[in-house]
Design an enzyme around this catalytic site. Structure first.
Site, PDB file in Angstrom:
ATOM      1  N   LYS B  79       0.847  -1.195   0.000  1.00  0.00           N
ATOM      2  CA  LYS B  79       0.000   0.000   0.000  1.00  0.00           C
ATOM      3  C   LYS B  79       0.886   1.250   0.000  1.00  0.00           C
ATOM      4  CE  LYS B  79      -3.981   1.773   2.695  1.00  0.00           C
ATOM      5  NZ  LYS B  79      -4.775   1.564   3.933  1.00  0.00           N
ATOM      6  N   SER B 160      -9.670   1.257   3.283  1.00  0.00           N
ATOM      7  CA  SER B 160      -8.927   2.067   2.349  1.00  0.00           C
ATOM      8  C   SER B 160      -7.863   1.296   1.552  1.00  0.00           C
ATOM      9  CB  SER B 160      -8.229   3.184   3.130  1.00  0.00           C
ATOM     10  OG  SER B 160      -7.314   2.638   4.062  1.00  0.00           O
ATOM     11  N   SER B 184      -9.727  -1.217   7.291  1.00  0.00           N
ATOM     12  CA  SER B 184      -9.193  -0.903   5.965  1.00  0.00           C
ATOM     13  C   SER B 184      -8.545  -2.061   5.234  1.00  0.00           C
ATOM     14  CB  SER B 184      -8.189   0.246   6.057  1.00  0.00           C
ATOM     15  OG  SER B 184      -8.871   1.468   6.182  1.00  0.00           O
TER      16      SER B 184
END
Lengths: 523, 516
Positions: B79, B160, B184
């Site tokens: 990420k 996310s 997330s």
């Protein structure tokens, strides 16, 4: 009231303030002054509070900056255990209650030299609380008699320093040096137990002595290692405390006294004129010896404190049971390793040498003097302690003042002093030449005083025949004085003694000269 | 019904070791697959140079039988909120568009040390603030399970860590690193049909993870199956001197037995009754019930438990998250790094302009709210009260795990399957999060481990997943139960119609044929 208007009023009162300050004894006032100090002491460690960067003073700009110090995203604080140990040491010396568990908080404000936008400090649960310090208040020439004062310490907390902003007004830009960002500080918040400027300055002096003996802080105010903010307010006895102002940028211990004095007088004049005191931050301007309002500090900040989520609570090993955990700072071990504190030293000196309180205070205030004194006394000379102390305090300090050097810069060795006292003891030199020797010893730290004395022909004339000859000559040369003496003006003896002194460049043994002259004139 | 996938990390390692395939080949395939799938917008940046050079090194090490770990040569995506040395790390924000860290996050360092191949940096909600992966400066991430990719008719990935979830779900890479602050990792795992693990707080270092809310942030793993998840977890977990909140004791690596040695007999499974709530899609509820039944039929003790405070997590989260955000975002002032506004008459204006230009509206809203909560006059009423409720939530977990003797809790991961983008964006970010994060935030507030595992497809042909939560540091037990459930469910780990995973399989088998 708009700021410019306030300025006019300040100017109006300025002359009165200065006039009052220069008076030898200010008249008794109906206002009672209350002073509280907040001290930031830089902890003497090699690395910063939460990062591995060094904290040496005077490093090239931005050369001691780790990623964390620059608040690079993703970096995390790691607490420097040594800072905790030194803060615990300080807390013990100041008789604090130490919190077995303390916590860190974030204090938010925007400033270019605060890269993270917050400072990590200890607001809710500081390392230590409820301490107190008892210290002598004595400034030669200012306070008459020494007395002891006790001031309570509200709390002692660990926190990080900010960086430094350098403003280039001409080029219209600001530069930031982050070397200082994250340097470990102890903030010591004292209760407003102080009544005047000398008490404030003496507190800072004692605190500096304590921190230096603990090796927790260099206390070099000129390097910013010890920073003092003073809160000052005035009120009438028996009424609530008045509105206070905070003075920042105080650069030395003498400045503490001057700034507090000025601020007390400034407030007194304003109050006497029926004005109100503004709650504001003022800056001490050492050049003009005035406090001036700081413009950028006028807005009241809300620091939006929040627990620092990246640091677990700081646990201390308070007893032997928890001391087996090596991760924790061991409080008992620090207790056992406490060095002698200034007040211990005074007590010990008083017991061993029976010196007056003023002398004790001055000796302990100046580490170098104390070292000289103890080493001279340890050499088992037959000189009275008081003589040694007085010579150091009066003559050595006078010499240093005249040379415009600090006593720390004095190059004279203890052995030279020991020899000097031996010469004085043996009557080889008198006090006059002992004083002159200070200069020679300072310039030639390798030379033995006896050698200097010999080379310079400074030896005292102790030969009775020589003394007699000198006296006889003096009597012969001053028939008028002798005549008047014989008529009863006995004080004129010293004119004759002075004459002998002058003739011999003060080398004649004055005690013998006096004795001899008296003998001659009375016969 | 066993769900087997020839692309598992263990099998991949075996084929590397046997020479049937090489890390370089697989990495080339993965980079190719990522290009084919570029319409999904899973990556903010691919790192082909780094990937190829490290895969070459891995290939070399396999040749010399010097492989470092089960992850040697395995392509993994990270990420874009983990700092990567010399590789831009943007947090999907204009603020950090040009930010190039000079250091690696501990997680990244450990992956590299284990021999994993960094394929690229995945897309996400800006500074992880969102649960849809629709709030990125680089555009939204699209769910690989969508039937239609045009005209906002596609499905969101959840967020996310949506980019990481899609990178795995679409078969581009074998595992991906996400971060989980309120769900997330688990929410996108749920919507994209992959396994998503949020371990115990403090098990994995946060050093180098650009924070959302430090007290809840947790690095997490997204993978095709539980075993792969464990391989990655073992490579990155454990104490770190750079993060004072990591658990100091070394954590023994998770070792799961082979499937035939796992049973759930005697395992006490708690079903929090509060999770059977309004808004729960019937198909999700049915799935939940069905798995509970399967567990019970196989000897587990399934029990209804009451956790009166857990659904309040969403309110607590919305205060505490905002407060930490307001604080963490204060450093982005355009002075040391990050976006700097061009004109600035004063320092204050420089801050204001840089921040106004650099952050999206969600970030700005949270900063404003957080600062409001932290004001001296509001602190007790918001922050302190939220902390008290957080403690009550923690105590709910303590009650079920320690007093009621529950081993794992079983809940849905999300209320529904993946929402349509055009419907999702009609709601405010706050409402989006409140809906998506409902079942996931409690684990963050309590710091306990939780895993989302895909169970079946809904009538929309979208994955439905369930969440297992365990007590602190009970990853072993948690993942054992997860692995057992995984083996029993009929989840087709294939995402039609964009069958990139199949493409990968074909490529691997072609490579196998070539070498044999």
């Amino acid at each position: 009231m708009n700021p410019s208007c306030r300025f006019v009023i300040l100017n109006k009162f300025d002359k009165i303030i200065v006039r009052n300050l220069t008076k030898v004894a200010p008249k008794k006032s109906k206002w009672q002054s209350v002073v509280g100090l907040e001290v930031h002491a830089q902890i003497s460690t090699n690395s910063k509070l939460f990062s591995g960067s060094g904290c040496a003073f005077g490093s090239p700009l931005n050369s001691s900056v780790s990623l964390f110090d620059a608040a690079i995203p993703g970096t995390l604080p790691v607490l420097n255990k040594h800072c905790v140990e030194l803060a615990v040491k300080t807390a013990l010396a100041l008789n604090c209650e130490i919190n077995p568990v303390s916590m860190f908080d974030r204090k938010h404000y925007f400033y270019a030299d605060l890269p993270a936008g917050y400072q990590i400090t200890q607001q809710r649960a500081p390392l230590a609380r409820k301490g107190q310090i008892t210290y002598p208040v004595f400034t030669p020439g200012v306070t008459k008699k020494p007395y002891y004062k006790t001031v309570r310490l509200h709390q002692l907390q660990l926190e990080q320093d900010s960086g430094k902003s350098l403003h280039d007004d001409l080029a219209g830009r600001s530069l930031v040096d982050l070397n200082r960002a994250g340097v470990p500080l102890m903030e010591l918040v004292f209760e407003p137990d102080i009544e005047d400027a000398e008490e404030a300055a003496s507190l800072v002096k004692e605190l500096a002595l304590i921190l230096k003996s603990l090796e927790c802080c260099s206390c070099k105010m000129e390097e910013g290692a010890l920073r003092v903010d003073a809160n000052v307010s005035l009120h009438k006895p028996g009424t609530p405390l008045g509105t206070r102002t905070e003075i920042k940028n105080i650069g030395s211990i003498r400045n503490v006294a001057q700034a507090v004095n000025y601020e007390i007088e400034r407030q007194r004049v304003l109050l006497d004129a029926g004005e109100e005191i503004q709650n504001e931050t003022r800056s001490w301007d050492a050049a003009s010896k005035r406090t001036v309002a700081m413009r950028d500090k006028e807005v009241q900040q809300d620091y939006r404190f929040m627990p620092e989520p990246n640091l677990p609570p700081l646990h201390l090993a308070m007893d032997t049971a928890s001391a087996s955990n090596e991760e924790l700072v061991n409080v008992q071990a620090i207790v056992h390793a406490m060095p002698m504190l200034p007040e211990d030293k005074r007590k010990r000196l008083a017991e061993m040498y029976n010196l007056p309180q003023e002398t004790l205070i001055i000796l302990v205030n100046e580490e170098v003097l104390l070292d000289y004194f103890t080493q001279i006394m340890d050499s088992k000379l037959e000189v009275p302690p008081k003589t040694v102390a007085n010579f150091l305090i009066n003559d050595l300090l006078t010499f240093c003042n005249r040379e415009n050097i600090s006593v720390n810069e004095c190059k004279i060795s203890s052995n030279q002093f020991i020899d000097l006292f031996k010469l004085m003891q043996a009557q080889t030199i008198n006090l006059h030449y002992a004083r002159l020797l200070l200069n020679e010893m300072h310039s030639h730290p390798d030379k033995v005083p006896a050698q200097i004395t010999k080379e310079k022909n400074w030896e005292q004339i102790n030969d009775p025949e020589k003394i007699e000859e000198l006296c006889r000559e003096c009597v012969k040369n001053n028939p008028k004085v002798v005549e008047q003496f014989k008529k009863g003006k006995e004080k004129l003896l010293y004119a004759l003694v002075g004459d002998v002194a002058k003739k011999t460049d003060q080398r004649a043994n004055m005690a013998m000269v006096v004795e001899k002259l008296q003998q001659m004139l009375k016969s | 019904m066993n769900r087997t996938f020839s692309g598992g990390i263990r099998q991949l390692g075996a084929s590397f070791a046997s020479g049937a395939a090489s890390p370089t080949q697989i990495t080339e395939h993965a980079l190719q697959a990522a290009k084919v799938a570029s319409h999904l917008n899973a990556f903010i940046r691919l790192t082909p140079e780094v990937a190829l050079s490290s895969s070459n090194e891995s290939s070399f090490r396999y040749q010399r039988r010097g492989q470092r770990s089960p992850l040697e040569g395995v392509p993994i995506a990270v990420k874009d909120n983990y700092c990567t040395k010399d590789i831009p790390t943007t947090c999907a924000s204009k603020m950090l568009e040009k930010f190039v860290p000079t250091y690696n996050a501990t997680v990244v360092d450990r992956l590299i040390h284990a021999g994993a191949v960094l394929l690229g940096k995945t897309n996400m909600d800006e500074f992880s603030m969102g649960s849809g992966s629709v709030e990125s400066f680089f555009g939204p991430v699209k769910n690989v399970w969508s039937k239609d990719f045009e005209n906002d008719n596609w499905r969101i990935t959840g967020g996310s860590s949506g980019g990481s979830a899609v990178a795995v779900a679409s078969g581009i890479c074998f595992a991906a690193i996400g971060s989980d602050t309120g769900g997330s990792v688990r929410i996108p795992a749920s919507y994209c049909g992959v396994v998503g693990l949020k371990p115990t707080y403090g098990l994995i270092s946060r050093h180098g993870l650009i924070p959302l809310a430090n007290s809840m942030d947790c690095p997490g793993v997204l993978a095709n199956n539980v075993d792969d998840c464990v391989s990655v977890l073992n490579a990155i977990s454990g104490p770190d001197d750079c993060d004072s909140t990591t658990i100091k004791e070394p954590y023994p690596k998770v070792e799961l037995p082979f499937l035939d040695q796992i049973n759930v007999e005697g395992i006490r499974v708690g079903i929090p009754e509060q999770c059977s709530c309004e808004g729960l899609m019937p198909e999700v509820r049915d799935t939940w019930v069905k798995i509970a039944d399967i567990l019970e039929d196989n000897g587990a003790q399934v029990r209804r438990v009451s956790m009166p405070n857990i659904l309040n997590s969403i309110y607590v989260y919305s205060v505490l998250n905002q407060c930490e955000v307001a604080s963490n975002m204060a450093r982005y002032d355009g002075v040391e790094y990050g976006h700097r506004a061009s004109t600035a008459a004063s320092t204050e204006e420089l801050y204001a302009k840089s921040r106004s230009e650099g952050f999206n509206i969600v970030v700005k809203t949270r900063i404003l709210a957080g600062n409001y909560f932290l004001l001296k006059r509001n602190y007790d009423n918001y922050y302190i009260r939220a902390m008290k409720v957080r403690r009550m939530i923690f105590n709910d977990f303590k009650q079920v795990f320690e007093k009621d003797g529950i081993d794992v809790l079983l809940t849905p991961t999300t209320l529904t399957d993946a929402p349509l983008y055009r419907e999702f964006v009609t709601k405010s970010n706050r409402d989006q999060c409140a809906l998506n994060d409902l079942f996931t935030t409690p684990a963050n507030l309590a710091g306990i481990p939780a895993v989302s595992i895909p169970i079946r497809l809904s009538s929309n042909c979208l994955p439905i997943s369930l969440q297992l939560m365990g007590n602190t540091l009970q990853e072993n037990l948690l993942l054992r139960v997860a692995k057992w459930i995984e083996s029993r469910v009929d989840f087709q780990g294939v995402a039609p119609p964009e069958d990139l995973r199949r493409m990968m399989e074909i490529m691997i088998s072609a490579a196998e044929k070539k070498t044999s």
